[in-house]
Every structure is written in C-alpha cells, then in structure tokens.
Design a protein around this motif. Structure first.
Motif, PDB file in Angstrom:
ATOM      1  N   GLU A  83       2.278   0.582   3.261  1.00  0.00           N
ATOM      2  CA  GLU A  83       1.072   1.397   3.045  1.00  0.00           C
ATOM      3  C   GLU A  83       1.417   2.885   3.023  1.00  0.00           C
TER       4      GLU A  83
ATOM      5  N   ALA B   8       1.020   5.285  -0.072  1.00  0.00           N
ATOM      6  CA  ALA B   8       0.004   6.342   0.068  1.00  0.00           C
ATOM      7  C   ALA B   8       0.564   7.713  -0.312  1.00  0.00           C
TER       8      ALA B   8
ATOM      9  N   THR C  23      -0.011   8.239  -4.147  1.00  0.00           N
ATOM     10  CA  THR C  23      -1.308   8.171  -4.826  1.00  0.00           C
ATOM     11  C   THR C  23      -1.918   9.564  -4.843  1.00  0.00           C
TER      12      THR C  23
ATOM     13  N   ASP D  44      -4.901  10.536  -4.113  1.00  0.00           N
ATOM     14  CA  ASP D  44      -5.739  10.891  -2.956  1.00  0.00           C
ATOM     15  C   ASP D  44      -5.043  10.613  -1.622  1.00  0.00           C
TER      16      ASP D  44
ATOM     17  N   ARG E 136      -4.127   7.879  -0.297  1.00  0.00           N
ATOM     18  CA  ARG E 136      -4.589   6.691   0.421  1.00  0.00           C
ATOM     19  C   ARG E 136      -3.981   5.424  -0.155  1.00  0.00           C
ATOM     20  N   ALA E 137      -3.721   4.465   0.722  1.00  0.00           N
ATOM     21  CA  ALA E 137      -3.293   3.124   0.305  1.00  0.00           C
ATOM     22  C   ALA E 137      -3.426   2.198   1.508  1.00  0.00           C
TER      23      ALA E 137
ATOM     24  N   ASP F  84      -6.110  -2.800  -1.278  1.00  0.00           N
ATOM     25  CA  ASP F  84      -6.586  -1.833  -2.291  1.00  0.00           C
ATOM     26  C   ASP F  84      -5.766  -1.982  -3.571  1.00  0.00           C
TER      27      ASP F  84
ATOM     28  N   VAL G  76      -4.280   0.531  -6.220  1.00  0.00           N
ATOM     29  CA  VAL G  76      -4.085   1.976  -6.349  1.00  0.00           C
ATOM     30  C   VAL G  76      -3.242   2.290  -7.575  1.00  0.00           C
ATOM     31  N   GLU G  77      -3.431   3.485  -8.081  1.00  0.00           N
ATOM     32  CA  GLU G  77      -2.594   4.013  -9.152  1.00  0.00           C
ATOM     33  C   GLU G  77      -1.577   4.920  -8.452  1.00  0.00           C
ATOM     34  N   ALA G  78      -0.291   4.679  -8.677  1.00  0.00           N
ATOM     35  CA  ALA G  78       0.705   5.462  -7.943  1.00  0.00           C
ATOM     36  C   ALA G  78       1.705   6.095  -8.901  1.00  0.00           C
TER      37      ALA G  78
ATOM     38  N   TRP H 269      -0.192   0.733 -11.660  1.00  0.00           N
ATOM     39  CA  TRP H 269      -1.135   0.265 -10.620  1.00  0.00           C
ATOM     40  C   TRP H 269      -0.443  -0.753  -9.721  1.00  0.00           C
TER      41      TRP H 269
ATOM     42  N   ARG I 137      -1.334  -3.463  -6.233  1.00  0.00           N
ATOM     43  CA  ARG I 137      -2.176  -3.962  -5.153  1.00  0.00           C
ATOM     44  C   ARG I 137      -1.368  -3.697  -3.888  1.00  0.00           C
TER      45      ARG I 137
END
Lengths: 421, 170
Positions: free
Chosen positions: A7, A11, A14, A16, A18-19, A23, A25-27, A153, A155
C-alpha cells in the motif's frame, strides 16, 4: 489502521498519495522493462495505437535475454526489431544478447531502486521486491500503454505477512525456503495479493538469496513481494547505484494483513526441498524423491543463476566427476556473473567435473535453447517452473531444487540430498 | 466505437484446476510471429484435438487458477484467434485476467462451473449479466457481474481501442 508495504509503495506513486487494499488506482511507473515481447508483440500493439514516442526514454529498459543469442530466425527477427526500436526512440538502457538475464542485469546495473514502482513484461518481475520496490509483471498490451503514457491502473493488493526466523543449516538455501512457503500457500493461495517478507532470516539474507525468494512468490500467484531494506541491499546500492537517491519504506506496525504466516527454521528445521512435476508448489523433502534417476541437471535462470548459486555448486563439484550419461548445464545469470565465476575458478571446476557452461540467457528455463529436454527425459533444475512442457517435450519431467541439490544430483545421476555428498 | 455485448452460444471445453499458460500455449511457440499460425498449437498438451475442432463462440470452462505462470499475452490471444467467445473459470490468475480484457476476451468467474458443465455441452453466456445457461436443461449458473471497468474494456473491444477513445484523443 496502518498500511502495508504494498500500500505504501503504491501510494507514493498515485496523484493523491492514496492506496488502500481493494482500491483501483492509477499509478505513475518509475521503470518499465521489456524483453523480446517488445519485438514479438508490443510493437504491433503500439502500431495499432498510432504511437509515436515513448513517455520517457530514460525510464525504459529493453533487453534481449530469452533467446540470447538468437536461437532461430524468428528470435533473430525479434532482436533486430528491438535494436531498431531503441535506436529510433533514443533508449540508452538497452542490453543486447551479450548481457544476461533481465532480472539479474537490471539490479546489477543499478537500475532497481528501493521505493520505486517497477513493471516488467515478465511474470518474474516480482524479483525486485528484494530491493524494497513494488514490482510486478504485466504483458504486451499493458506494457504498450505504459510505454505511451507512463502510467497504469492497479488494484491495490491485500498482503500476506510472512515472518521467518532461525538459521539455515549447511547446504540449505533460500530456494528451499521459498519452495516450502509456496507449497504451503498453494499455486493460487497468494493470487492478487502481496507476499510481504519479514523476520531475522530475511534480514540476514544476501541480496541474491532474497531475489530467489521474491522471484518465486509469483508461483503462488503473488502480484508482488516486497521486503524491507537490509545491510546487504544498502551495500549493493552504495556500490552499484551510488548516484541514486532513495529512502527505505517500512510498513506501519498496525498494518492490516489478510493473513500472517510464521516460520521458525530452528524449531522446525528446514531441509533441502524438491518440487515434483508439474507445479512449483509440489514441494517435498528431498528424501521423498531421492534416487529418482535424472538425464539433465540445470543450474541457471533468474531464480538461481547468481554467483552465490554457482559458488555452492562449485563447492560440491570440486574435484569430482558427474555421473556418466548425465548432462550438467550451467548458465550464469549475467555476463558479469560469468566473469566473476571465471576469475574465481568456478568455470574450470564445472568443466573439469564434466559440465557444460553456456553464455547467459533464459535459454533452457523457457525451453528456448541450450538445454531443451527430449521425450521422457528427467531434469533437476534450479529454475522456477516445472509445468508440463516448460523446458521442452511435453513428456519430459522437471524437478525444481536449489543449486546445491542440483549439483549433488548431477554427481549421483539421481536426485540426491546435498548434505550427503 | 462502443459495441453491445451479445450473448455467446457454443460448445463447452471443460478443463481442470491450475491450467497454466504453458498448457494454453507452450513457450516453444512464443517466437512465432503470426497469431493464426501460433493458434494451431492452442491447448496442445492438455487437449491435442482442440485446435482442429474448436468452433467460433465455443466456451472454455475451467476450475481454479486458470492462466497461471508466465505473463504471456499470447495465451488469451490464441484463444481469441481460435474463436473462443468466453472463458469461464472458478478463478483466474491475475495477469491472465488483465490480459484477457486487454485483448477483448470476456472472462467470467462462476463458482464450481467446471463441475456443473459437462464437456461438449452447448451453453449460452450472457457476459453483461454474468450468467451461463445450459441448453440441455435450461439451468442458469450465476457468476459475479463484471466490474464496470472490465465491461467497458470489452464494449470498446479491448485496451487499445479504449486508449484510442480516451487517452489517445488528447
């Protein structure tokens, strides 16, 4: 509730910051490694995308490692396309057929940096978890999209915490430990999850030993397998990547794990393990299969072709001859590994024992070349997969083991406990 | 162009657990540059007759952990090339799952599907609803409906088409 290594590592990539597990997320990707899949598949996908220019030529590594040097006309064509691509796109991190296996060459060249998000067009890209990185394998289309955009992206995976304490017995290696762990977890027990390794045994491991563990986590389905930084990783980075700036990432003490598994190899001693055909998670104690006759013994691959692997094999083989009729094939993980083995006299030991030393390539492990198995043949191998037909004919059989067990078995002509030679 | 996801009707090819990507397409064929040529070796080890007998819209059904092992996108590609309309399994290995949708091959997860469908039976798969209807007795098996992200990838015809519709335009 705190965050796991997976995580935290995601995170930090990303937009923002966050992860959280579950979730999507686009990283932003730090490094993308592509091998022959570039020439064979990715270029066609890029063509369909009307692609013009890579997102950042300094963050892309291209390597010709699977069939190196070319084993046939098709692989020669794939290599040619890769050379043209790196020239046209101005990619300087290009390693041609003389360099070695991606998962060893990239760390050796100082390209793997703790804390980074690293993607490879190869399932064994989990290997870089040994360097406290989030690294995973994807395939042609995802690689093409990253080449164009630099992002992808994900998960965010749940994490399984695996804590190992205790000391290895003589002739027992990290390969034996990972074979034991993935056999307990099963071939899909870590599917979509991160296998996060902790404990004093992991902290004391040399970089190569750690890479073997992270490399094979994918055989239990893991998406990634990050470790924390230890002294050996620090030293590796100081020596091989002195210009890189990085900070270690630690999981929070109250991180949320989907499962926790503990191993104490002092109270429950770990012996050499062998994975029987046709799955890497079929791990058994070596005594359960000792005596199975072999035709070929193979030491190499991104799992166990490093200098420490060659050293333990040489220790077993020194001054001895392999069994008549058995082939022992040794494929160092990189040109640099080969050179070190040469300087330390290991190559002579292998050749004197009756072994064949090849140039560095994925080669035999993928049934590509330099050690393909014929019908009904049995191989004991330090590689990562023993699926039916993986190394050649569909009726050949592969037993996976540590380099020590492979070397001992080559001497006896049958699967042998390395502690007995 | 977004397309409607029509139901797929075809014969079921039923496999067991842990069908790895070497069983779908062996490593020795990865240097073959033409997918049509490569597809002649689909499932060569576990089902040697598959490549010569498969028909358009046939459905591959499997147990747990379909598509584990190598990340090779050639695995879903040769299935698509062979005409396979959908793969239904009890679970998929993660890279295969991504690859399937990326290349436009629908994948559904249905519990116990490999035990509930017989090899050779005719089935109809409704991808949007996540259901399979067995023709012989009209039984309907229910899976988890696909996440919107995956349905959108299929409606666009895969990740490249999606890219061209969204990112590539800007």
């Amino acid at each position: 509730m705190g965050y796991t290594l997976a995580e935290k590592l995601l995170a930090s990539h990303t937009n923002d910051g966050r992860a959280t597990a579950g979730d999507i997320v686009e990283a932003n990707v730090d490094l993308l490694m592509v091998h022959e899949v570039l020439g064979s598949r990715i270029l066609d996908v890029l063509h369909e995308m009307d692609f013009k220019k890579v997102w950042d030529s300094s963050r892309i590594v291209v390597i010709n490692d699977h069939w190196a040097p070319a084993s046939d006309i098709n692989s020669a064509e794939i290599h040619r396309r890769n050379r043209n691509f790196v020239r046209d796109q101005g990619i300087t991190n290009f390693f041609d057929v003389d360099c070695g296996i991606s998962h060893h060459v990239l760390p050796e060249k100082g390209l793997i940096v703790p804390g980074e998000l690293i993607i490879g067009s190869d399932s064994h890209s989990t290997t870089y978890g040994a360097f406290n990185a989030f690294s995973t394998g994807l395939a042609a289309t995802d690689s093409a999209l990253i080449l164009a955009t630099g992002s992808c992206w994900f998960r965010v995976p749940d994490s399984i915490k695996i804590e190992v304490t205790g000391e290895f017995q003589d002739m027992v290696m990290s390969k034996d430990l990972i074979l034991k762990i993935i056999s307990d977890i099963g071939p899909d027990g870590a599917n979509y999850q991160s296998m996060e390794f902790h404990g004093e045994t992991i902290d004391k491991m040399k970089v190569g030993e750690r890479m073997t563990m992270c490399n094979m986590s994918v055989e239990a389905g893991a998406k990634c397998s990050p470790m924390t930084v230890n002294g050996y990783v620090n030293k590796w980075m100081e020596t091989l990547a002195p210009s890189k700036r990085w900070k270690p990432t630690l999981p929070d003490v109250d991180a949320d794990y989907s499962d926790t598994r503990t191993y104490d190899i002092n109270s429950s001693p770990l012996g050499p393990m062998v994975a029987t055909p046709d799955n890497p998670t079929n791990g058994k104690a070596v005594r359960e299969v000792s005596g199975v006759p072999i035709d070929q013994a193979f030491i190499g691959s991104c799992t166990n072709g490093r200098i420490g692997d060659l050293e333990i094999a040489a220790k077993i083989l020194k001054g001895k001859k392999i069994r008549n009729g058995v082939r022992l094939i040794i494929t160092p993980a990189s040109k640099h590994t080969y050179m070190m083995a040469l300087e330390r006299g290991l190559i002579k030991i292998f050749m004197d024992a009756g072994g064949i030393v090849t140039n560095s390539t994925c080669g035999a492990c993928v049934g590509g070349h330099l050690g393909v198995l014929g019908a009904g043949e049995v191989c004991i191998s330090s590689t990562n997969r023993n699926f039916k037909g993986r190394m050649g004919h569909q009726n050949s059989r592969i037993y996976l083991a540590s380099p020590a067990t492979v070397a001992a078995s080559a001497l006896a002509g049958a699967i042998t406990d390395p502690r007995s030679v | 162009m977004s397309k409607e996801l029509k139901p797929v009707t075809g014969r079921a090819w039923v496999f067991g657990n842990n069908v790895d990507t070497d069983q779908i397409i062996q490593g020795q064929y990865l240097t073959v540059l033409d997918y049509a040529e490569m597809a002649r070796h689909t499932f060569e080890i576990p089902r040697p007759v598959f490549a010569s007998k498969v028909k358009k819209n046939d459905v591959v059904i499997a147990g747990r952990n379909f598509g584990g092992g190598s990340s090779r996108e050639e695995a879903p590609k040769v299935l698509l090339q062979s005409g396979v309309g959908c793969v239904i399994a009890e679970s998929f290995a993660r890279i295969f799952y991504r690859n399937g949708f990326n290349v436009g091959l629908p994948l559904l997860i249905i519990p116990n599907v490999a035990k509930l469908v017989k090899d050779g039976e005719t089935v109809t798969v409704d991808i949007s609803k996540g259901t399979v209807t067995i023709r012989s007795n009209s039984d309907i098996l229910h899976g988890k409906p696909l996440p919107d992200r995956m349905l959108n990838l299929l409606r666009e015809g895969g990740a490249v088409a999606w890219y061209k519709q969204t990112v590539g335009k800007h």
